[in-house]
Design a protein around this motif. Structure first.
Motif, short mmCIF file in Angstrom:
data_model
loop_
_atom_site.label_atom_id
_atom_site.label_comp_id
_atom_site.label_asym_id
_atom_site.label_seq_id
_atom_site.Cartn_x
_atom_site.Cartn_y
_atom_site.Cartn_z
N THR A 53 -4.75 2.29 3.27
CA THR A 53 -3.50 3.01 3.03
C THR A 53 -3.53 3.78 1.71
O THR A 53 -2.58 4.52 1.41
CB THR A 53 -2.32 2.03 3.01
N GLY A 54 -4.59 3.62 0.92
CA GLY A 54 -4.65 4.29 -0.37
C GLY A 54 -4.47 5.79 -0.33
O GLY A 54 -3.71 6.35 -1.15
N ASP A 56 -0.69 9.85 -8.29
CA ASP A 56 -0.06 11.04 -8.88
C ASP A 56 1.13 11.53 -8.07
O ASP A 56 1.84 12.44 -8.50
CB ASP A 56 -1.08 12.16 -9.07
N GLN A 57 1.36 10.94 -6.91
CA GLN A 57 2.53 11.29 -6.10
C GLN A 57 3.73 10.38 -6.38
O GLN A 57 4.79 10.57 -5.80
CB GLN A 57 2.17 11.22 -4.62
N ASN A 85 8.62 0.21 -12.33
CA ASN A 85 7.84 -0.45 -11.27
C ASN A 85 6.75 0.44 -10.69
O ASN A 85 6.19 0.13 -9.63
CB ASN A 85 8.77 -0.92 -10.15
N TYR A 86 6.43 1.52 -11.40
CA TYR A 86 5.36 2.41 -10.96
C TYR A 86 4.08 1.66 -10.59
O TYR A 86 3.49 1.92 -9.52
CB TYR A 86 5.08 3.45 -12.05
N PRO A 87 3.59 0.72 -11.42
CA PRO A 87 2.34 0.04 -11.05
C PRO A 87 2.42 -0.72 -9.73
O PRO A 87 1.44 -0.82 -8.99
CB PRO A 87 2.09 -0.92 -12.22
N PHE A 88 3.60 -1.27 -9.42
CA PHE A 88 3.74 -2.01 -8.17
C PHE A 88 3.69 -1.07 -6.97
O PHE A 88 3.12 -1.41 -5.93
CB PHE A 88 5.04 -2.81 -8.17
N TYR A 89 4.32 0.10 -7.10
CA TYR A 89 4.23 1.09 -6.01
C TYR A 89 2.77 1.50 -5.78
O TYR A 89 2.33 1.63 -4.63
CB TYR A 89 5.06 2.33 -6.34
N VAL A 90 2.04 1.70 -6.86
CA VAL A 90 0.63 2.09 -6.75
C VAL A 90 -0.17 0.99 -6.07
O VAL A 90 -0.96 1.25 -5.14
CB VAL A 90 0.05 2.41 -8.14
N GLY A 101 15.27 5.40 -5.71
CA GLY A 101 16.36 5.39 -4.75
C GLY A 101 15.82 5.34 -3.34
O GLY A 101 14.60 5.29 -3.11
N VAL A 102 16.71 5.39 -2.37
CA VAL A 102 16.30 5.19 -0.98
C VAL A 102 15.39 6.30 -0.49
O VAL A 102 14.31 6.04 0.06
CB VAL A 102 17.54 5.07 -0.06
N GLU A 103 15.79 7.55 -0.68
CA GLU A 103 14.99 8.65 -0.14
C GLU A 103 13.61 8.70 -0.81
O GLU A 103 12.58 8.80 -0.14
CB GLU A 103 15.73 9.97 -0.34
N GLU A 104 13.58 8.59 -2.13
CA GLU A 104 12.31 8.61 -2.85
C GLU A 104 11.49 7.36 -2.53
O GLU A 104 10.28 7.42 -2.28
CB GLU A 104 12.57 8.68 -4.35
N GLY A 105 12.15 6.22 -2.52
CA GLY A 105 11.44 4.96 -2.27
C GLY A 105 10.79 4.92 -0.90
O GLY A 105 9.67 4.40 -0.76
N MET A 106 11.45 5.46 0.08
CA MET A 106 10.85 5.47 1.42
C MET A 106 9.62 6.36 1.47
O MET A 106 8.70 6.11 2.26
CB MET A 106 11.88 5.90 2.46
N ARG A 107 9.56 7.39 0.64
CA ARG A 107 8.35 8.22 0.58
C ARG A 107 7.16 7.41 0.06
O ARG A 107 6.02 7.64 0.45
CB ARG A 107 8.57 9.44 -0.32
N TYR A 108 7.44 6.46 -0.82
CA TYR A 108 6.37 5.65 -1.39
C TYR A 108 5.97 4.49 -0.48
O TYR A 108 4.80 4.11 -0.44
CB TYR A 108 6.80 5.06 -2.74
#
Length: 490
Positions: A296-297, A303-304, A311-316, A358-365
């Motif tokens: 899934t990487g 960079d997206q 919590n950036y590191p957790f999303y990565v 937020g929801v819209e941004e979070g769902m993109r991640y």
């Protein structure tokens, strides 16, 4: 090389004492690679215990395990815990007839079930809806950050897999495979952060004892300590280095002729450790095309993802490991593991604040890795003929508020949460229950955590026989029978 002189193993409800094992002659030095290594620098077989049984003792227990009628099925469970609390609306109950601010922010997509839609960020899972069951009336009971569906009141404060291990034994006698494993991002990528345990310990065993704790490669747990290779500290959590070290140890032992001086039973013990068990945890043994298929990487690159979020590191970490974690879980279940916890740290919390998107941004991640990983897993196990043998459970500790807050996020909500199940011999292609028009609470009879726990344990155990086995803790029987399994699935 030091050999432990005593070990005790609890196989289901039977306790087995292994007689003292004499030290191996001339084993104080081994040549590993090209370096002569002292005993403090190499694998200490005093700790070569799978669960709480020394390896020779584990193999001696084979006959007993075969004769002992354990109330377990031939099924296994992978519990994908969506830590942080996913939205019930943006996942599998989009409510597009509700007003703006309530309905899914990213719309809906038709599924393979007539009249059923999912949030539009899950197109692959929507196409496989006939192979899964969605529960739209699942209620976790409160909006607290914890891990209560898998470690909570309904499980006696233990990881749900510890209940299984307490009955089935901590390891498979024929192979040494742990029956209870917890996989965090570091199990497949040593560059990731340690698992977050601030809101609950996935390795908790409650009153059942540490022998039944999940084996957590690169994450702690008794079995990791028992399989430790003395490496420099900066390599201790690097699974590739560990496996390379095990391979070097095998070559050194063989080339030095030491194996010739060890009886057949102890050679089997070495083979059990250095062979199948280690291989099962090694993704390099998998077909590279399959690894790429799960990966899934590439779907969400670092960079997206916005670095403004704490919590950036957790999303990565979630994006680059989720697929491989499910692949590793499948490998373990194929080789006899009964329960696998899979989680990445705390990414489904969508308040839209300094920590979380937020929801819209979070769902993109989050949605692309989840949609890809779970759908790839479902297709893979189906192709391997394992769909009926492996139950996949996906949920978090809560859902999200029906109404979006002023910042574009959804907050904590315990009255409704998403739940997906697939396989395990249960009835699929269903939507269980209904929610209210605003996705605030169940409109039909609520499905609760005790119902989910009972469903999982009915998959793993012959519950009728479980009641009759002497010595099974009451807490396990109560977890399996205190609430009904989800009726529509069994």
């Amino acid at each position: 090389m030091e050999v432990q002189t005593d070990a005790r193993y609890a196989l289901g409800t039977t306790s087995l004492t292994i007689p003292p094992i004499p030290p191996v002659e001339s084993a104080s030095m081994l040549r590993i690679g090209s370096d002569l290594t002292s005993r403090r620098d190499f694998l200490t077989v005093g700790g070569l215990a799978l669960g709480s049984l020394s390896l020779p003792g584990l193999l001696q227990a084979r006959a007993m395990a075969a004769q002992q009628k354990l109330p377990v099925t031939d099924k296994s469970v992978i519990f994908l815990f969506m830590h942080g609390g996913p939205s019930q609306i943006e996942t599998f109950d989009p409510k597009m007839t509700a007003p703006p601010g309530v309905c899914s922010v990213n719309g809906e997509v038709p599924t393979s079930l007539a009249g059923v839609t999912y949030g539009s960020a899950f197109p692959r899972l929507a196409a496989l809806a006939h192979t899964t069951t969605i529960v739209r009336s699942f209620k976790t009971g409160d909006g607290n950050h914890d891990i209560k569906p898998i470690v909570g009141k309904a499980t006696g404060g233990a990881n749900l897999g510890a209940l299984y291990a307490r009955v089935a034994g901590a390891n498979r006698p024929h192979s040494g495979m742990p029956t209870n494993v917890a996989l965090y991002p570091r199990a497949v990528d040593p560059s990731t952060r340690p698992v977050l345990k601030q809101f609950g310990d996935f390795e908790s065993t409650g009153a059942f004892g540490s022998a039944y704790s999940p084996f957590a490669p690169s994450g702690g747990g008794d079995l990791k300590n028992d399989l430790r290779l003395k490496l420099p500290i900066d390599r201790i959590d690097d699974r590739r280095q560990l496996l390379a070290g095990l391979d070097r140890l095998r070559r050194s032992v063989d080339s030095g002729g030491l194996m010739a001086g060890i009886d057949g039973l102890r050679q089997q013990a070495f083979d059990t450790l250095l062979g199948g068990v280690a291989d099962a945890f090694n993704l390099s043994r998998e077909d590279p095309a399959t690894v790429r298929r799960y990966d899934t990487g590439p779907l969400v690159r670092p960079d997206q993802i916005s670095k403004r979020l704490h919590n950036y590191p957790f999303y990565v970490d979630n994006a680059k490991t989720l697929g491989k974690l499910l692949l590793l879980a499948r490998r373990l279940c194929e080789r006899g593991c009964g329960f696998v916890t899979v989680t990445t740290s705390f990414v489904w919390d969508m308040h839209a604040d300094v920590n979380n998107a937020g929801v819209e941004e979070g769902m993109r991640y989050l949605a692309p890795p989840f949609d890809h990983a779970v759908s790839t897993f479902l297709e893979d196990v189906a192709a391997r003929g394992l769909s009926e043998k492996i139950l996949l459970v996906c949920c978090g500790e809560m859902g999200r508020t029906p109404r979006i807050n002023g910042r574009g996020g959804r907050d904590h909500w315990g009255n409704l949460a998403p739940l997906l199940l697939a396989g395990g011999g249960l009835k699929m292609g269903r939507v269980v229950g209904q929610s209210t028009r605003d996705a605030a609470e169940p409109q039909t009879e609520p499905i609760t955590i005790p119902n989910l726990v009972s469903t999982v344990l009915h998959t793993l155990f012959d519950v009728g026989q479980l009641r009759l086995v002497p010595g099974v803790p009451r807490e396990i029987v109560r977890a399996a029978t205190g609430a009904a399994p989800i009726e529509e699935l069994v």
